[in-house]
Design an enzyme around this catalytic site. Structure first.
Site, PDB file in Angstrom:
ATOM      1  N   ASP A   8      38.112  54.986 -11.303  1.00  0.00           N
ATOM      2  CA  ASP A   8      38.035  54.244  -9.934  1.00  0.00           C
ATOM      3  C   ASP A   8      37.733  55.256  -8.905  1.00  0.00           C
ATOM      4  O   ASP A   8      38.434  56.186  -8.736  1.00  0.00           O
ATOM      5  CB  ASP A   8      39.083  53.752  -9.686  1.00  0.00           C
ATOM      6  CG  ASP A   8      39.752  52.632 -10.686  1.00  0.00           C
ATOM      7  OD1 ASP A   8      39.778  53.204 -11.988  1.00  0.00           O
ATOM      8  OD2 ASP A   8      40.321  51.376 -10.351  1.00  0.00           O
ATOM      9  N   GLU A  39      34.796  50.023  -7.605  1.00  0.00           N
ATOM     10  CA  GLU A  39      35.606  49.050  -6.971  1.00  0.00           C
ATOM     11  C   GLU A  39      36.506  49.436  -5.666  1.00  0.00           C
ATOM     12  O   GLU A  39      36.815  48.577  -5.094  1.00  0.00           O
ATOM     13  CB  GLU A  39      36.478  48.002  -8.002  1.00  0.00           C
ATOM     14  CG  GLU A  39      37.679  48.909  -8.349  1.00  0.00           C
ATOM     15  CD  GLU A  39      38.784  47.423  -8.270  1.00  0.00           C
ATOM     16  OE1 GLU A  39      38.483  46.606  -7.928  1.00  0.00           O
ATOM     17  OE2 GLU A  39      40.001  48.184  -8.076  1.00  0.00           O
ATOM     18  N   ASN A  40      36.761  50.763  -5.599  1.00  0.00           N
ATOM     19  CA  ASN A  40      37.691  50.999  -4.495  1.00  0.00           C
ATOM     20  C   ASN A  40      36.749  52.171  -3.618  1.00  0.00           C
ATOM     21  O   ASN A  40      37.309  52.966  -2.819  1.00  0.00           O
ATOM     22  CB  ASN A  40      38.981  51.980  -4.964  1.00  0.00           C
ATOM     23  CG  ASN A  40      39.595  50.969  -5.607  1.00  0.00           C
ATOM     24  OD1 ASN A  40      40.145  51.276  -6.871  1.00  0.00           O
ATOM     25  ND2 ASN A  40      40.056  49.849  -4.911  1.00  0.00           N
ATOM     26  N   ASN A  67      39.247  43.982  -9.409  1.00  0.00           N
ATOM     27  CA  ASN A  67      39.957  43.059  -8.485  1.00  0.00           C
ATOM     28  C   ASN A  67      39.622  42.980  -7.242  1.00  0.00           C
ATOM     29  O   ASN A  67      39.835  41.919  -6.452  1.00  0.00           O
ATOM     30  CB  ASN A  67      41.462  43.129  -8.842  1.00  0.00           C
ATOM     31  CG  ASN A  67      42.128  44.326  -8.552  1.00  0.00           C
ATOM     32  OD1 ASN A  67      41.710  45.340  -8.983  1.00  0.00           O
ATOM     33  ND2 ASN A  67      43.137  44.361  -7.454  1.00  0.00           N
ATOM     34  N   HIS A  68      39.184  44.132  -6.682  1.00  0.00           N
ATOM     35  CA  HIS A  68      38.376  44.116  -5.183  1.00  0.00           C
ATOM     36  C   HIS A  68      37.112  44.134  -5.323  1.00  0.00           C
ATOM     37  O   HIS A  68      36.482  44.415  -4.103  1.00  0.00           O
ATOM     38  CB  HIS A  68      38.853  45.670  -4.759  1.00  0.00           C
ATOM     39  CG  HIS A  68      40.298  45.950  -4.577  1.00  0.00           C
ATOM     40  ND1 HIS A  68      41.167  45.195  -3.568  1.00  0.00           N
ATOM     41  CD2 HIS A  68      41.121  46.554  -5.141  1.00  0.00           C
ATOM     42  CE1 HIS A  68      42.235  45.715  -3.589  1.00  0.00           C
ATOM     43  NE2 HIS A  68      42.481  46.468  -4.770  1.00  0.00           N
ATOM     44  N   HIS A 155      39.792  46.565 -16.815  1.00  0.00           N
ATOM     45  CA  HIS A 155      40.461  46.715 -15.431  1.00  0.00           C
ATOM     46  C   HIS A 155      41.602  45.969 -15.282  1.00  0.00           C
ATOM     47  O   HIS A 155      41.724  44.819 -15.146  1.00  0.00           O
ATOM     48  CB  HIS A 155      39.710  46.239 -14.225  1.00  0.00           C
ATOM     49  CG  HIS A 155      39.852  47.062 -12.965  1.00  0.00           C
ATOM     50  ND1 HIS A 155      39.541  48.261 -12.681  1.00  0.00           N
ATOM     51  CD2 HIS A 155      40.493  46.206 -11.757  1.00  0.00           C
ATOM     52  CE1 HIS A 155      40.029  48.507 -11.270  1.00  0.00           C
ATOM     53  NE2 HIS A 155      40.508  47.489 -11.033  1.00  0.00           N
ATOM     54  N   HIS A 180      41.981  50.776 -13.047  1.00  0.00           N
ATOM     55  CA  HIS A 180      42.918  49.998 -12.122  1.00  0.00           C
ATOM     56  C   HIS A 180      43.903  51.075 -11.720  1.00  0.00           C
ATOM     57  O   HIS A 180      44.523  50.917 -10.658  1.00  0.00           O
ATOM     58  CB  HIS A 180      43.167  48.797 -12.521  1.00  0.00           C
ATOM     59  CG  HIS A 180      44.101  48.165 -11.518  1.00  0.00           C
ATOM     60  ND1 HIS A 180      43.633  47.635 -10.466  1.00  0.00           N
ATOM     61  CD2 HIS A 180      45.669  47.501 -11.782  1.00  0.00           C
ATOM     62  CE1 HIS A 180      44.671  46.868  -9.821  1.00  0.00           C
ATOM     63  NE2 HIS A 180      45.718  46.881 -10.616  1.00  0.00           N
ATOM     64  N   HIS A 182      44.645  54.218 -11.844  1.00  0.00           N
ATOM     65  CA  HIS A 182      44.307  55.375 -11.006  1.00  0.00           C
ATOM     66  C   HIS A 182      45.010  56.622 -11.673  1.00  0.00           C
ATOM     67  O   HIS A 182      44.640  57.545 -11.068  1.00  0.00           O
ATOM     68  CB  HIS A 182      44.862  55.110  -9.713  1.00  0.00           C
ATOM     69  CG  HIS A 182      43.799  54.261  -8.913  1.00  0.00           C
ATOM     70  ND1 HIS A 182      43.833  54.134  -7.488  1.00  0.00           N
ATOM     71  CD2 HIS A 182      43.095  53.366  -9.476  1.00  0.00           C
ATOM     72  CE1 HIS A 182      42.768  53.513  -7.019  1.00  0.00           C
ATOM     73  NE2 HIS A 182      42.437  52.614  -8.146  1.00  0.00           N
TER      74      HIS A 182
END
Length: 278
Positions: A8, A39-40, A67-68, A155, A180, A182
């Site tokens: 991520d 995604e982040n 999820n983001h 994820h 996810h 991290h």
């Protein structure tokens, strides 16, 4: 085939860290394909067209989400126009989610690599069964036949769910890797059926942080149970975390997996590409 997957990307620090280190890694490791979880990437929440372009310009060939995925609303339309952006496969059919959860890419040498993105369900959003979703995808695009390599990004929050996914796909995927959390895990391995596996690739982020976020707000919430504002990405030098994989050209199964940790704080603790082989 030689390829790499990076965890991520968190905010500007993660984007800049990837831009600094990925071009050199591509040359040094002779990488044919690079996948990055983005995604982040946009201020720690979701992805935008401009942040995605930064990651592509740094050397990413495909971006996975999580999820983001839709935190930045422009992603809902950008993903329709950008086939290199992959969202979780297991959205409910009734959701009619835009974009795609799996994509078959062709490398510059003509090899085919399938990239699949899944969202776990334990302690996460209640999507459809990721195991049933990936099973159908692997049946439709079998390794060694329709694809020269298959990469599954799971994820998920729970390590048990990620490990179960690794074993579920063993022998049918080149790599199953978690995102996810991290935090890079120390379990890079070749599973019995020949699939490379690591529970979490880690993040491309400043690790003087709480999973990539500035420390003050998470500490406030943990110690007082009172929110003082929005989480913000940490802004120090990023450690670029991921995995390097080599596959057998005939079967597509993995022959080698090694962790990548370069730059920032974590590179001082584990050498880049420390050998992990069966």
């Amino acid at each position: 085939m030689k390829f790499a997957f990076f965890g991520d990307v968190v905010g500007r620090s993660g984007r800049e860290g990837l831009a600094e280190h990925l071009p050199g890694l591509r040359r040094r490791l002779d990488l044919e394909f690079v996948i990055v979880n983005g995604e982040n990437a946009a201020a720690g929440f979701g992805i935008t067209e401009s942040t995605a372009r930064e990651l592509f310009d740094a050397g990413a060939d495909a971006l996975t989400l999580g999820n983001h995925s839709w935190d930045q609303k422009e992603a809902l339309t950008y993903i329709v126009r950008e086939p290199r952006l992959i969202r979780p496969l297991n959205y409910p059919k009734l959701a009619d989610a835009p974009g795609r959860g799996a994509q078959l890419f062709e490398t510059h040498s003509g090899k085919r690599i399938l990239v699949v993105n899944l969202l776990g369900r334990v302690f996460m959003d209640a999507l459809d069964d990721p195991f049933a979703a990936v099973d159908a995808e692997l049946e439709a695009c079998p390794l060694g036949m329709a694809a020269d390599a298959v990469v599954v990004d799971i994820h998920a929050e729970a390590t048990s769910e990620k490990m179960a996914m690794g074993h579920f796909c063993d022998g049918r995927a080149s790599l199953v890797v978690g995102t996810h959390s991290h935090v890079p895990t120390a379990d890079a391995q070749l599973l019995p059926g020949g699939t490379a596996y690591q529970t979490d690739a880690g993040a491309c982020a400043d690790y003087d942080s709480v999973i990539g976020n500035q420390k003050e707000e998470p500490l406030r919430r943990f110690t007082t149970r009172i929110s003082g504002g929005r989480y913000k990405p940490a802004e120090g030098p990023a450690t670029v975390c991921g995995v390097y994989v080599e596959t057998d050209d005939r079967t597509g199964l993995a022959r080698r997996i090694e962790p990548i940790r370069i730059g920032g704080r974590l590179s001082q603790t584990i050498p880049v590409l420390e050998s992990v082989q069966a």
